[in-house]
Design a protein around this motif. Structure first.
Motif, PDB file in Angstrom:
ATOM      1  N   LEU A 357       0.924  -1.064   0.025  1.00 28.53           N
ATOM      2  CA  LEU A 357      -0.039  -0.114  -0.182  1.00 28.53           C
ATOM      3  C   LEU A 357       0.895   1.255  -0.002  1.00 28.53           C
ATOM      4  N   LYS A 358       0.505   2.187  -0.943  1.00 29.67           N
ATOM      5  CA  LYS A 358       1.308   3.413  -0.809  1.00 29.67           C
ATOM      6  C   LYS A 358       0.068   4.583  -0.873  1.00 29.67           C
ATOM      7  N   ALA A 359       0.423   5.567  -0.011  1.00 29.96           N
ATOM      8  CA  ALA A 359      -0.592   6.553   0.114  1.00 29.96           C
ATOM      9  C   ALA A 359       0.105   8.021   0.395  1.00 29.96           C
ATOM     10  N   SER A 360      -0.422   9.052   0.066  1.00 29.18           N
ATOM     11  CA  SER A 360       0.253  10.271   0.141  1.00 29.18           C
ATOM     12  C   SER A 360      -0.914  11.490   0.300  1.00 29.18           C
ATOM     13  N   ALA A 361      -0.624  12.507   1.050  1.00 26.03           N
ATOM     14  CA  ALA A 361      -1.591  13.680   1.213  1.00 26.03           C
ATOM     15  C   ALA A 361      -0.720  14.699   1.493  1.00 26.03           C
ATOM     16  N   GLY A 362      -1.229  15.980   0.737  1.00 27.48           N
ATOM     17  CA  GLY A 362      -0.264  17.419   1.162  1.00 27.48           C
ATOM     18  C   GLY A 362      -1.247  18.494   0.738  1.00 27.48           C
ATOM     19  N   LEU A 363      -0.349  19.620   0.807  1.00 29.85           N
ATOM     20  CA  LEU A 363      -1.093  20.888   0.353  1.00 29.85           C
ATOM     21  C   LEU A 363       0.134  21.408  -0.871  1.00 29.85           C
ATOM     22  N   HIS A 364      -0.619  22.074  -1.781  1.00 31.32           N
ATOM     23  CA  HIS A 364       0.172  22.779  -2.955  1.00 31.32           C
ATOM     24  C   HIS A 364      -0.385  24.060  -3.257  1.00 31.32           C
ATOM     25  N   TRP A 365       0.593  24.666  -3.203  1.00 30.87           N
ATOM     26  CA  TRP A 365       0.001  26.190  -3.765  1.00 30.87           C
ATOM     27  C   TRP A 365       0.785  26.810  -4.763  1.00 30.87           C
ATOM     28  N   GLY A 394      -6.058   9.317  -7.738  1.00 30.89           N
ATOM     29  CA  GLY A 394      -6.103  10.361  -6.814  1.00 30.89           C
ATOM     30  C   GLY A 394      -6.102  11.654  -7.673  1.00 30.89           C
ATOM     31  N   GLN A 395      -5.470  12.623  -7.049  1.00 31.67           N
ATOM     32  CA  GLN A 395      -5.530  14.252  -7.586  1.00 31.67           C
ATOM     33  C   GLN A 395      -3.868  14.530  -7.526  1.00 31.67           C
ATOM     34  N   ARG A 396      -3.414  15.176  -8.553  1.00 34.66           N
ATOM     35  CA  ARG A 396      -2.294  15.509  -8.454  1.00 34.66           C
ATOM     36  C   ARG A 396      -2.135  16.873  -9.119  1.00 34.66           C
ATOM     37  N   VAL A 397      -0.883  17.654  -9.093  1.00 31.23           N
ATOM     38  CA  VAL A 397      -0.806  18.730  -9.582  1.00 31.23           C
ATOM     39  C   VAL A 397       0.361  18.721 -10.451  1.00 31.23           C
ATOM     40  N   PHE A 411       8.045  21.151 -32.791  1.00 29.74           N
ATOM     41  CA  PHE A 411       7.578  22.302 -33.678  1.00 29.74           C
ATOM     42  C   PHE A 411       6.656  23.087 -33.087  1.00 29.74           C
ATOM     43  N   LEU A 412       6.544  23.371 -31.673  1.00 26.34           N
ATOM     44  CA  LEU A 412       5.867  23.946 -30.762  1.00 26.34           C
ATOM     45  C   LEU A 412       6.412  25.212 -30.307  1.00 26.34           C
ATOM     46  N   SER A 413       5.612  26.565 -30.815  1.00 27.18           N
ATOM     47  CA  SER A 413       6.135  27.781 -30.328  1.00 27.18           C
ATOM     48  C   SER A 413       6.225  28.068 -28.877  1.00 27.18           C
ATOM     49  N   GLU A 414       6.460  29.090 -28.568  1.00 26.42           N
ATOM     50  CA  GLU A 414       6.548  29.525 -27.476  1.00 26.42           C
ATOM     51  C   GLU A 414       5.510  30.734 -27.041  1.00 26.42           C
ATOM     52  N   GLU A 415       4.495  30.454 -26.119  1.00 28.36           N
ATOM     53  CA  GLU A 415       3.280  31.142 -25.820  1.00 28.36           C
ATOM     54  C   GLU A 415       3.313  31.795 -24.446  1.00 28.36           C
ATOM     55  N   GLY A 416       4.328  32.373 -24.052  1.00 27.01           N
ATOM     56  CA  GLY A 416       4.464  32.686 -22.764  1.00 27.01           C
ATOM     57  C   GLY A 416       4.727  31.663 -21.741  1.00 27.01           C
ATOM     58  N   ALA A 417       4.578  32.100 -20.321  1.00 23.40           N
ATOM     59  CA  ALA A 417       4.685  31.138 -19.321  1.00 23.40           C
ATOM     60  C   ALA A 417       3.545  29.967 -19.388  1.00 23.40           C
ATOM     61  N   LEU A 418       3.940  28.675 -18.719  1.00 27.91           N
ATOM     62  CA  LEU A 418       3.068  27.727 -18.594  1.00 27.91           C
ATOM     63  C   LEU A 418       2.684  27.686 -17.237  1.00 27.91           C
ATOM     64  N   HIS A 419       1.580  27.219 -16.826  1.00 23.96           N
ATOM     65  CA  HIS A 419       1.138  27.222 -15.509  1.00 23.96           C
ATOM     66  C   HIS A 419       0.775  25.791 -15.307  1.00 23.96           C
ATOM     67  N   GLY A 420       0.536  25.440 -14.070  1.00 28.10           N
ATOM     68  CA  GLY A 420       0.361  24.098 -13.361  1.00 28.10           C
ATOM     69  C   GLY A 420      -0.954  23.553 -13.757  1.00 28.10           C
ATOM     70  N   SER A 421      -1.035  22.292 -13.819  1.00 22.03           N
ATOM     71  CA  SER A 421      -2.324  21.783 -14.281  1.00 22.03           C
ATOM     72  C   SER A 421      -2.818  20.673 -13.024  1.00 22.03           C
ATOM     73  N   ILE A 422      -4.164  20.670 -12.722  1.00 20.62           N
ATOM     74  CA  ILE A 422      -4.612  19.911 -11.858  1.00 20.62           C
ATOM     75  C   ILE A 422      -5.277  18.715 -12.509  1.00 20.62           C
ATOM     76  N   GLU A 423      -4.688  17.497 -12.349  1.00 22.59           N
ATOM     77  CA  GLU A 423      -5.374  16.327 -12.960  1.00 22.59           C
ATOM     78  C   GLU A 423      -5.813  15.268 -11.999  1.00 22.59           C
ATOM     79  N   ARG A 424      -6.935  14.874 -12.029  1.00 22.68           N
ATOM     80  CA  ARG A 424      -7.635  13.748 -11.323  1.00 22.68           C
ATOM     81  C   ARG A 424      -7.660  12.598 -12.310  1.00 22.68           C
ATOM     82  N   TYR A 425      -7.077  11.508 -11.606  1.00 21.86           N
ATOM     83  CA  TYR A 425      -6.754  10.206 -12.614  1.00 21.86           C
ATOM     84  C   TYR A 425      -7.396   9.195 -11.834  1.00 21.86           C
ATOM     85  N   GLY A 426      -7.411   7.839 -12.385  1.00 23.47           N
ATOM     86  CA  GLY A 426      -7.650   6.702 -11.664  1.00 23.47           C
ATOM     87  C   GLY A 426      -7.112   5.507 -12.784  1.00 23.47           C
TER      88      GLY A 426
END
Length: 603
Positions: A357-365, A394-397, A411-426
């Motif tokens: 069993l592996k489990a984790s929980a925390g806070l992200h800002w 779970g849910q991860r950032v 072949f992808l251009s630069e379009e400014g800063a990338l921001h984090g994504s919240i992903e719910r998965y299973g």
């Protein structure tokens, strides 16, 4: 192995200090042995050396005369002791001839020859069929350390590949590393270049080039600490294939470094700290080149404690990023700064019934999403060679960066800063083994991403690159694979992966794979067949098929001949990437059919 033995014996016989005339077999005794001993200085072994051959004959003649008058001498004179002493050379000749019969062989363990080379695959390196055939046993660190302590055996190893092929293909790859006693290190350099996709002339813009150098260094005290240091530099260049009237190529440079340390003295508690830094830049080459970059800093602190089969961990991190937009004239455009911080508590426990069993929980800002609560749960089981499974969710950032995006989508251009994504998965996965020859693996993955990077249309400025946007994206990805190995010399694997729900013309909706390997029992020669068939929503092309073969001429030296994308000449114009996505845009071409001859060396 016999060739190594012959080599050792040859060197011993050549370098031995024993005179060549004494190295004879037991069947060559007699007169030849006497001559050899005399030539080797046999006279020095006699107690009373005979001055010359004529002196010997004179002595014998005198004995005969004395023998004829023996009765008279016996009646009148009886000497108290013999007056003549025969030289003992004839009595000792057999002993002398046997003294040096056998050439002494070296003691056990001398001389020392390297018994194994190590094949460390590199990213995007050898095909799997070649790597499998070329694999050799890797010495353990404990074994290498012990060898290093004794002295004769070296813990230094090297590995290399050089090759040439069609499309002006040049390959160079060298790895040096040291195992065993501290410090341990690894240095790797690689170069790969193609120019002239689809039988087009070199210099027309249909090319790619990649260069990379990386190194790592590690050291550890006796149960006190461990240190790890790493650094890398990579450069990847792709021609724009005449899709821009102003620019001709795009180059990405990736620089990264990391330092990690662990303090082990407080057992069962372990303290660790790390610091990672990365810089990624892009250059669009032309009369007025464009440039942009991204910098990311990420320190971390952590601690863990172990109680039997249970491990608890606590960690915290901080991240600082800065992105400079594309600008001309060698300068940088407007910059954007991002920050993030957080911490987590983790658990790992070994449960009954072979469960983990592996489990984790925390806070992200972060300054885009605000405060998030990431968590994860993973339950897995392994029952020998029969069944294994995993259930996770779970849910991860996801911290996105151009360093990761450009490696997958150059072949992808630069379009400014990338921001984090919240992903719910299973998801779930399993492996089933039916005897020793047949195995099945399958899985199902669900992801709900709030800000996935998805290419959209051609970017402005006439660069020929694609713009993108970060949008919500839901995907369901089933997968299945079947492996069959009726003998140790043959392996066949087929696989499939789907991509459903939200779809994009930039990503295949289904991918089929094929991999077959065949080698003789001694693995001195063999070959393989590979295949990949990507089915895009906007069109279907012929599969990408490849053939390869290898011949191992000696332990650690192998030649390979490979052919890639054998069916591309049957596709009108060649195999394309992202074609028919934008009206009037022909798409980028893949290299197509190519043949490569390479030499692999492991010492």
């Amino acid at each position: 192995m016999m060739s190594h033995v012959r080599l050792v014996l040859s060197r011993v016989l050549t370098n031995s200090k024993v005179p060549a005339k004494t190295a004879f077999s037991r069947t060559k005794l007699g007169q030849e042995a006497i001559e050899n001993v005399v030539l080797a200085g046999g006279q020095s072994l006699c107690r009373h050396p005979v001055r010359s051959l004529s002196a010997k004959w004179s002595l014998v003649a005198g004995l005969l005369v004395l023998g004829a008058g023996a009765p008279l001498w016996a009646q009148s004179v009886e000497p108290s002791e013999p007056g003549i002493v025969l030289p003992p050379v004839l009595l000792k000749i057999q002993d002398v001839s046997q003294a040096k019969i056998d050439t002494p062989l070296p003691k056990a363990g001398e001389p020392t020859l390297p018994s194994a080379g190590v094949t460390l695959p590199k990213e995007g390196g050898l095909p799997t069929e070649v790597a499998a055939a070329y694999a050799v046993p890797v010495p353990t660190e404990a074994g290498a350390s012990a060898a290093g302590a004794k002295g004769p055996q070296s813990s230094f190893f090297s590995e290399g590949e050089i090759g040439v092929g069609s499309m002006n293909h040049i390959i160079g790859d060298v790895t040096l590393y040291k195992l065993g006693a501290d410090p341990r290190f690894r240095i790797h350099f690689a170069h790969d270049q193609l120019d002239g996709y689809g039988f087009r002339p070199a210099g027309a813009g249909y090319f790619n080039r990649s260069d990379a150098i990386e190194g790592s260094l590690s050291s550890s005290g006796e149960g006190l600490y461990s240190l790890d240091l790493g650094a890398s530099y990579a450069e990847k260049q792709n021609g724009l294939q005449q899709l821009s009237s102003t620019f001709n190529s795009v180059t990405h440079r990736f620089v990264a470094g990391n330092l990690g340390a662990q303090y082990l003295r407080l057992k069962p508690v372990t303290l660790d700290a790390s610091f990672a830094a990365a810089s990624t830049s892009v250059t669009v080459a032309g009369p007025q080149p464009l440039g942009g970059n991204e910098i990311d800093l990420n320190p971390k602190l952590g601690a863990s404690v172990q109680f039997g089969g249970v491990q608890l961990g606590l960690s915290g991190f901080y991240g600082l990023g800065r992105t400079a937009a594309l600008a001309s004239g060698g300068g940088l455009g407007p910059t954007t700064q991002t920050q993030r911080a957080g911490g987590s508590l983790s658990l790992r426990a070994e449960l009954p019934l072979s469960l983990t069993l592996k489990a984790s929980a925390g806070l992200h800002w972060d300054d885009f999403n605000g405060l998030i609560v990431p968590f994860s749960v993973d339950l897995s089981g392994d029952y020998g060679d029969t069944v294994s499974f995993s259930l996770h969710g779970g849910q991860r950032v996801k911290t996105l960066s151009y360093a990761g995006v450009w490696r997958e989508l150059p072949f992808l251009s630069e379009e400014g800063a990338l921001h984090g994504s919240i992903e719910r998965y299973g998801g779930a996965s399993t492996q089933l083994h039916f005897g020793r020859s047949l195995a099945f693996d399958g899985g199902l993955e669900y992801t709900d991403d709030t800000a996935a990077v998805v290419p959209t249309t051609l970017a402005g400025g006439g660069t020929g690159l694609f713009a993108f946007s970060q949008v919500p994206f839901i995907a369901l990805s089933p997968s299945a694979g079947l492996s069959w190995s009726p003998t140790e010399s043959f392996t066949l694997r087929v696989g499939w992966k789907g991509f459903f729900l939200n779809t994009s013309p930039f990503f295949p909706s289904s991918t089929f794979t094929l991999n077959a390997e065949l080698a003789n029992p001694s693995t001195r020669y063999g070959g393989g067949l590979t295949g990949r068939w990507d089915l895009y929503p906007n069109g279907v092309q012929l599969p990408d098929m490849g053939l390869s073969g290898f011949v191992r001429v000696s332990e650690g030296v192998m030649f390979t001949l490979s052919g890639d994308d054998l069916l591309s000449p049957l596709i009108p114009g060649g195999r394309t990437l992202w074609s028919n996505i934008v009206s009037g845009f022909p798409g980028y071409y893949d290299p197509g059919l190519r043949v490569t001859l390479a030499t692999h060396i492991s010492l």
